[in-house]
Motif scaffolding. Structure first.
Motif, PDB file in Angstrom:
ATOM      1  N   GLN A  54       0.832  -1.207   0.000  1.00 25.86           N
ATOM      2  CA  GLN A  54       0.000   0.000   0.000  1.00 25.86           C
ATOM      3  C   GLN A  54       0.869   1.261   0.000  1.00 25.86           C
ATOM      4  OE1 GLN A  54      -3.136   0.414  -0.674  1.00 25.86           O
ATOM      5  NE2 GLN A  54      -3.068  -1.805  -0.967  1.00 25.86           N
ATOM      6  N   LEU A  55       1.831   1.270   0.897  1.00 27.74           N
ATOM      7  CA  LEU A  55       2.740   2.414   0.975  1.00 27.74           C
ATOM      8  C   LEU A  55       3.499   2.595  -0.335  1.00 27.74           C
ATOM      9  CD1 LEU A  55       4.494   2.003   4.432  1.00 27.74           C
ATOM     10  CD2 LEU A  55       3.321   4.055   3.622  1.00 27.74           C
ATOM     11  N   TYR A  56       3.933   1.459  -0.861  1.00 25.94           N
ATOM     12  CA  TYR A  56       4.730   1.502  -2.088  1.00 25.94           C
ATOM     13  C   TYR A  56       3.956   2.199  -3.206  1.00 25.94           C
ATOM     14  CZ  TYR A  56       7.619   0.310  -6.028  1.00 25.94           C
ATOM     15  OH  TYR A  56       8.400   0.413  -7.150  1.00 25.94           O
ATOM     16  N   LYS A  57       2.682   1.809  -3.351  1.00 25.44           N
ATOM     17  CA  LYS A  57       1.863   2.369  -4.435  1.00 25.44           C
ATOM     18  C   LYS A  57       1.782   3.881  -4.354  1.00 25.44           C
ATOM     19  CE  LYS A  57      -1.472  -1.278  -5.419  1.00 25.44           C
ATOM     20  NZ  LYS A  57      -2.768  -1.716  -4.882  1.00 25.44           N
ATOM     21  N   THR A  58       1.586   4.395  -3.123  1.00 26.85           N
ATOM     22  CA  THR A  58       1.388   5.836  -3.013  1.00 26.85           C
ATOM     23  C   THR A  58       2.694   6.619  -2.950  1.00 26.85           C
ATOM     24  OG1 THR A  58       1.197   5.587  -0.628  1.00 26.85           O
ATOM     25  CG2 THR A  58      -0.864   5.661  -1.877  1.00 26.85           C
ATOM     26  N   GLN A  59       3.761   6.004  -2.455  1.00 27.08           N
ATOM     27  CA  GLN A  59       4.968   6.804  -2.204  1.00 27.08           C
ATOM     28  C   GLN A  59       6.186   6.451  -3.044  1.00 27.08           C
ATOM     29  OE1 GLN A  59       5.763   8.541   1.287  1.00 27.08           O
ATOM     30  NE2 GLN A  59       4.173   7.593   2.542  1.00 27.08           N
ATOM     31  N   CYS A  60       6.170   5.309  -3.694  1.00 27.29           N
ATOM     32  CA  CYS A  60       7.404   4.854  -4.346  1.00 27.29           C
ATOM     33  C   CYS A  60       7.229   4.551  -5.826  1.00 27.29           C
ATOM     34  CB  CYS A  60       7.949   3.599  -3.665  1.00 27.29           C
ATOM     35  SG  CYS A  60       7.776   3.583  -1.871  1.00 27.29           S
ATOM     36  N   ALA A  61       6.035   4.080  -6.192  1.00 28.89           N
ATOM     37  CA  ALA A  61       5.848   3.542  -7.546  1.00 28.89           C
ATOM     38  C   ALA A  61       6.149   4.572  -8.625  1.00 28.89           C
ATOM     39  CB  ALA A  61       4.419   3.015  -7.698  1.00 28.89           C
TER      40      ALA A  61
END
Ligand code: HEC
Ligand code: HEC
Length: 316
Positions: A54-61
């Motif tokens: 979830q975090l990855y999608k919003t902050q890293c992708a």
């Protein structure tokens, strides 16, 4: 009485911004008390990886890609990722994320969030999932698999025994090192480095050179210039270098070697005075340095009274 060698242009100090990013990685390294655990034992849980995703999608992708393949930022899966993390602990990776990511807004993630992100990276890299969350205590005990030859760079041995051939001609080398650094030293005839206002970089647009010129300022910049002048002198003796007109640099000529030695002496004097923060000494040191440059130029560069790239340059 200010004497100046070439023009009034001051050189800038080239600082790699990257150094700052990597400096952040040098966290405190605590030796693990407990025995190591294998990364293939299932060291994270599915729930933890899902939180990380979830975090990855919003902050890293946006920078690392939807499948962690890498776009603006490096890939976080696959062989290049694994070789850059070869034999390093998961704690290092959590540190890297927590301290430096997201690249444009670093240090906003908590430790548990950064650990969840690592769980997701492990899942995406097909490391087996287990029952329990990856805990703080485990992080230091688990390392990425070692990929071969990460320990020593391939040319470490040859570099010790032989130098690579010169890259630039003599005029280029002079313009690259002697010129900008001599100007920093000559400037001490007119400006006390201890009394200069602290510079601030302009906020936008970002400019590496401008930003870098605000990092090592004042006497530090003078220390560095003195070292650069002293250390560039032996490069004037590198065999195989040519002058701009194609003639070999006369590295074996006795007077050439003496001119080089005089430049080393002037550089060392400048370094001593700089370390002592002795502003007054620089009037005389500027004269010495100027003579060291000019005496050689008179014979080998400006023969016939010109500074152009004449055919008589570098002629014994
Ligand atoms: C604005 C773009 C950007 C965003 C957003 C971003 N990164 Fe990065 N990331 C980079 C760049 C550029 C690098 C390479 C420079 C570096 O290593 O510092 C990098 C490097 C990394 C590395 C090191 C890779 C290696 O092989 O050493 C990791 C791990 C990483 N990012 C994780 C993350 C995570 C997790 C997030 C989300 C919290 C994130 N990044 C968000 C741009 C970004
Ligand atoms: C041992 C001799 C020697 C010393 C010492 C020396 N130079 Fe030079 N320099 C040369 C020669 C020869 C050239 C011409 C190189 C060429 O044409 O490829 C040159 C060229 C230059 C150029 C390039 C100008 C142009 O026309 O292309 C600059 C700038 C320069 N020197 C600055 C300096 C400064 C500043 C110092 C002292 C800190 C210095 N040099 C010390 C021999 C020397």
């Amino acid at each position: 009485m200010a004497r100046r060698m070439e023009s009034r242009g001051l050189g800038f100090r080239h600082i790699l911004r990257a150094a700052c990013w990597y400096a952040l990685l040098c966290g405190v390294f605590v030796m693990a008390q407990s025995p190591p655990r294998s990364i293939t034992e299932g060291v994270y849980s599915a729930g933890q990886a899902a939180r990380g995703q979830q975090l990855y999608k919003t902050q890293c992708a946006e920078c690392h890609g939807n499948t962690l393949e890498g776009t603006v930022g490096s890939p976080l899966t696959g062989s290049s990722f694994l070789s850059s993390w070869s034999a390093r602990s998961l704690a290092n990776l959590v540190d890297k994320i927590q301290k430096t990511m997201p690249f444009n807004q670093p240090a906003n993630l908590s430790r548990p969030q950064s650990t969840d992100l690592v769980a997701y990276i492990l899942q995406a890299g097909r490391f087996p999932v287990g029952q329990a969350d990856l805990s703080e205590a485990m992080l230091a005990r688990v390392t990425f698999p070692a990929t071969q030859s990460s320990a020593e760079p391939p040319f470490a041995n040859t570099a010790r025994t032989s130098l690579p051939p010169p890259e630039g001609n003599l005029a280029e080398l002079m313009r690259a090192i002697a010129f900008p650094n001599a100007n920093i030293l000559f400037n001490l005839q007119i400006k006390d480095p201890g009394a200069q206002p602290v510079k601030k970089p302009a906020s936008a647009p970002f400019d590496y050179a401008e930003w870098g010129s605000t990092v090592y300022t004042g006497w530090l910049a003078v220390d560095q210039a003195a070292i650069a002048i002293t250390e560039t002198a032996p490069l004037l003796l590198t065999p195989g270098r040519r002058c701009q007109n194609g003639k070999p640099v006369p590295v074996d000529a006795t007077d050439w070697k003496q001119f080089v030695a005089a430049m080393v002496d002037a550089g060392k004097l400048a370094h001593q005075a700089s370390k002592a923060r002795n502003f007054e000494a620089f009037g005389e040191i500027s004269e010495k340095l100027n003579d060291a440059c000019a005496n050689c130029h008179k014979v080998y560069r400006d023969k016939g009274g010109t500074e152009g790239s004449g055919t008589t340059r570098c002629q014994p």
